[in-house]
Motif scaffolding. Structure first.
Motif, PDB file in Angstrom:
ATOM      1  N   LEU A  90      -2.312 -10.704   7.281  1.00  0.00           N
ATOM      2  CA  LEU A  90      -0.961 -10.291   6.619  1.00  0.00           C
ATOM      3  C   LEU A  90      -0.544 -10.467   4.967  1.00  0.00           C
ATOM      4  CD1 LEU A  90       2.293  -8.927   7.220  1.00  0.00           C
ATOM      5  CD2 LEU A  90       3.295 -10.832   7.812  1.00  0.00           C
ATOM      6  N   LEU A  91      -1.056 -11.256   5.086  1.00  0.00           N
ATOM      7  CA  LEU A  91      -0.392 -11.762   3.858  1.00  0.00           C
ATOM      8  C   LEU A  91      -2.077 -10.869   2.609  1.00  0.00           C
ATOM      9  CD1 LEU A  91      -0.911 -15.758   3.859  1.00  0.00           C
ATOM     10  CD2 LEU A  91       1.192 -14.357   2.810  1.00  0.00           C
ATOM     11  N   THR A  92      -3.090 -10.910   2.993  1.00  0.00           N
ATOM     12  CA  THR A  92      -4.318 -10.166   2.394  1.00  0.00           C
ATOM     13  C   THR A  92      -3.220  -8.183   1.897  1.00  0.00           C
ATOM     14  OG1 THR A  92      -5.895 -11.090   3.401  1.00  0.00           O
ATOM     15  CG2 THR A  92      -5.941  -8.292   2.316  1.00  0.00           C
ATOM     16  N   PHE A  93      -2.424  -7.934   3.350  1.00  0.00           N
ATOM     17  CA  PHE A  93      -1.420  -6.690   2.743  1.00  0.00           C
ATOM     18  C   PHE A  93      -0.807  -7.153   1.961  1.00  0.00           C
ATOM     19  CE2 PHE A  93       1.531  -4.158   4.271  1.00  0.00           C
ATOM     20  CZ  PHE A  93       1.125  -2.437   4.298  1.00  0.00           C
ATOM     21  N   ALA A  94      -0.316  -8.478   2.074  1.00  0.00           N
ATOM     22  CA  ALA A  94       0.832  -8.319   1.076  1.00  0.00           C
ATOM     23  C   ALA A  94       0.667  -8.509  -0.134  1.00  0.00           C
ATOM     24  CB  ALA A  94       1.684  -9.827   1.811  1.00  0.00           C
ATOM     25  N   LEU A  95      -0.743  -9.128   0.016  1.00  0.00           N
ATOM     26  CA  LEU A  95      -1.071  -9.114  -1.981  1.00  0.00           C
ATOM     27  C   LEU A  95      -1.136  -7.707  -2.806  1.00  0.00           C
ATOM     28  CD1 LEU A  95      -3.233 -12.323  -1.537  1.00  0.00           C
ATOM     29  CD2 LEU A  95      -1.689 -11.931  -3.401  1.00  0.00           C
ATOM     30  N   TYR A  96      -2.172  -7.424  -1.488  1.00  0.00           N
ATOM     31  CA  TYR A  96      -2.714  -5.703  -2.384  1.00  0.00           C
ATOM     32  C   TYR A  96      -1.208  -5.158  -2.648  1.00  0.00           C
ATOM     33  CZ  TYR A  96      -7.538  -5.992  -1.843  1.00  0.00           C
ATOM     34  OH  TYR A  96      -8.919  -6.285  -1.917  1.00  0.00           O
ATOM     35  N   VAL A  97      -0.106  -4.813  -1.561  1.00  0.00           N
ATOM     36  CA  VAL A  97       1.483  -3.881  -2.539  1.00  0.00           C
ATOM     37  C   VAL A  97       1.739  -4.277  -3.349  1.00  0.00           C
ATOM     38  CG1 VAL A  97       2.884  -3.593  -1.104  1.00  0.00           C
ATOM     39  CG2 VAL A  97       1.163  -3.905   0.541  1.00  0.00           C
ATOM     40  N   SER A  98       1.940  -6.171  -3.264  1.00  0.00           N
ATOM     41  CA  SER A  98       2.774  -6.495  -4.159  1.00  0.00           C
ATOM     42  C   SER A  98       1.933  -6.471  -5.471  1.00  0.00           C
ATOM     43  CB  SER A  98       2.722  -8.006  -3.899  1.00  0.00           C
ATOM     44  OG  SER A  98       1.832  -8.266  -4.124  1.00  0.00           O
ATOM     45  N   THR A  99       0.220  -6.706  -5.603  1.00  0.00           N
ATOM     46  CA  THR A  99      -0.030  -6.358  -6.786  1.00  0.00           C
ATOM     47  C   THR A  99       0.201  -5.164  -7.557  1.00  0.00           C
ATOM     48  OG1 THR A  99      -2.148  -8.221  -5.954  1.00  0.00           O
ATOM     49  CG2 THR A  99      -2.264  -6.788  -7.796  1.00  0.00           C
ATOM     50  N   PHE A 100      -0.668  -3.937  -6.389  1.00  0.00           N
ATOM     51  CA  PHE A 100      -0.421  -3.310  -7.209  1.00  0.00           C
ATOM     52  C   PHE A 100       0.688  -2.290  -7.432  1.00  0.00           C
ATOM     53  CE2 PHE A 100      -0.600   2.152  -6.927  1.00  0.00           C
ATOM     54  CZ  PHE A 100      -1.612   2.159  -8.171  1.00  0.00           C
ATOM     55  N   PHE A 101       2.291  -2.639  -6.565  1.00  0.00           N
ATOM     56  CA  PHE A 101       3.536  -1.812  -7.171  1.00  0.00           C
ATOM     57  C   PHE A 101       4.554  -3.254  -7.663  1.00  0.00           C
ATOM     58  CE2 PHE A 101       1.405   0.199  -3.106  1.00  0.00           C
ATOM     59  CZ  PHE A 101       1.661   1.708  -3.969  1.00  0.00           C
ATOM     60  N   LEU A 102       4.354  -4.131  -7.617  1.00  0.00           N
ATOM     61  CA  LEU A 102       5.002  -4.910  -8.345  1.00  0.00           C
ATOM     62  C   LEU A 102       4.516  -5.719  -9.976  1.00  0.00           C
ATOM     63  CD1 LEU A 102       7.753  -6.707  -7.883  1.00  0.00           C
ATOM     64  CD2 LEU A 102       6.721  -8.001  -6.959  1.00  0.00           C
ATOM     65  N   PHE A 103       2.976  -5.861  -9.578  1.00  0.00           N
ATOM     66  CA  PHE A 103       2.726  -6.750 -10.460  1.00  0.00           C
ATOM     67  C   PHE A 103       1.614  -5.833 -11.889  1.00  0.00           C
ATOM     68  CE2 PHE A 103       2.225 -10.736  -7.253  1.00  0.00           C
ATOM     69  CZ  PHE A 103       3.355 -11.261  -8.064  1.00  0.00           C
ATOM     70  N   ASN A 104       1.185  -4.613 -11.367  1.00  0.00           N
ATOM     71  CA  ASN A 104       0.520  -4.189 -12.321  1.00  0.00           C
ATOM     72  C   ASN A 104       0.762  -2.269 -12.070  1.00  0.00           C
ATOM     73  OD1 ASN A 104      -1.706  -3.164 -13.124  1.00  0.00           O
ATOM     74  ND2 ASN A 104      -3.294  -3.074 -11.105  1.00  0.00           N
ATOM     75  N   GLN A 105       2.033  -2.390 -12.400  1.00  0.00           N
ATOM     76  CA  GLN A 105       2.671  -0.202 -12.074  1.00  0.00           C
ATOM     77  C   GLN A 105       2.202  -0.065 -12.961  1.00  0.00           C
ATOM     78  OE1 GLN A 105       6.784  -1.733 -12.528  1.00  0.00           O
ATOM     79  NE2 GLN A 105       7.516  -2.420 -10.825  1.00  0.00           N
ATOM     80  N   ASP A 106       1.243  -0.504 -14.358  1.00  0.00           N
ATOM     81  CA  ASP A 106       0.872   0.839 -15.420  1.00  0.00           C
ATOM     82  C   ASP A 106      -0.183   0.551 -14.961  1.00  0.00           C
ATOM     83  OD1 ASP A 106       3.037  -0.202 -17.058  1.00  0.00           O
ATOM     84  OD2 ASP A 106       2.612  -2.049 -17.350  1.00  0.00           O
TER      85      ASP A 106
END
Length: 296
Positions: A26-42
């Motif tokens: 679950l944390l892996t899934f959350a990390l990938y989602v937050s990394t790509f869509f929140l922290f790395n939007q560009d």
């Protein structure tokens, strides 16, 4: 199923439960989602897929979480015999020394990969693993420190990604506070369900130090503050799409949880715990859908 095959299967399931694999996934899934869509939007999706440094950091995080789950169950074994009898029964098919071997192997591999990425990443995971062990060994028994440390360790990898991408903004800060408060509520509510067992084994938690009424006041106060953070996110940060719906509907969810807590029964607390856990998962899905909507 032969006895030998049954025994091997039980050992495998026991290891999965001991390492808290479901939590790690679950944390892996959350990390990938937050990394790509929140922290790395560009960054484009193609560039993100081939960013092996990021995958390496998430891989190290997963191994560290698995190792943390193992060392935590090692120190909580006696307590888990009462609180989680089914899980400890399955885990009994594996000797504790093998869990420790697995803990050391996962920790060493994680640090080895981190070292190959960079010295800073290595230092980041040394700190993470040290506090994982310290929490299981000592901090989980100290009043308030146990809850704050548990939640902080859960969010530590997300903080690392935020620093890595240098993604600091009012919206990200408020979302981090929102998640911190929700996880803190979950941890305190969980402690109310194991109050007597925690006390018997020397775990000084908020529910077994304060009266039940005061504990409920603390949880309800945290939920009210969480509602205030949600409203600020909706009104002041320009958040839109599925995330806006998530925070708006979350206000109703938290009001319902407050109503359940006022009931003060064990059943209502168990229901509150699962609603809050489910809401964290819904938040991950909302972020994914919001991100996909923005990318299309």
């Amino acid at each position: 199923m032969s006895k030998s095959l049954y025994y091997r299967f039980s050992q495998f399931v026991g290891f999965l439960l001991g390492a808290r694999v479901s939590v790690a996934l679950l944390l892996t899934f959350a990390l990938y989602v937050s990394t790509f869509f929140l922290f790395n939007q560009d960054e484009t999706f193609r560039k993100f897929v081939f960013d092996f440094k990021v995958h390496g950091i998430i891989f190290c995080t997963v191994l560290t979480i698995l190792a943390g789950g193992i060392i935590n169950q090692f120190y909580d074994l006696e307590k888990d015999h009462i609180v989680k009898p089914f899980r400890t029964r399955i885990q009994s098919f594996i000797k504790q020394k093998y869990f420790l071997y697995a803990y050391l192997a996962l920790s060493v591999i994680s640090l080895g990969v981190a070292w190959m990425i960079s010295h800073r990443v290595f230092a980041f995971f040394v700190v993470y693993q040290f506090f994982m062990w310290l929490y299981s060994h000592k901090l989980s028994r100290i009043l308030i420190v146990n809850n704050l440390t548990f939640v902080s360790l859960t969010l530590y990898p997300f903080f690392g990604m935020m620093v890595y991408y240098e993604r600091f903004s009012k919206k990200v800060l408020l979302m981090a506070i929102f998640l911190f408060l929700i996880l803190l509520c979950i941890d305190i509510v969980k402690d109310t369900l194991t109050k007597s067992v925690d006390k018997a084994f020397g775990y000084i938690t908020i529910p077994n130090y304060f009266k039940s009424r005061n504990t409920n006041i603390i949880i309800i106060s945290l939920l009210v503050v969480t509602m205030a953070v949600s409203m600020k996110l909706i009104l002041r940060t320009g958040i839109s799409g599925f995330m806006a719906y998530y925070f708006a509907s979350g206000l109703l969810m938290m009001i319902f949880c407050i109503y359940l807590l006022l009931n003060s029964s064990r059943k209502s607390k168990f229901l509150t715990l699962n609603i809050l856990r489910f809401w964290v998962f819904v938040g991950i899905i909302a972020m994914l859908l919001n991100g996909l909507e923005g990318k299309l």
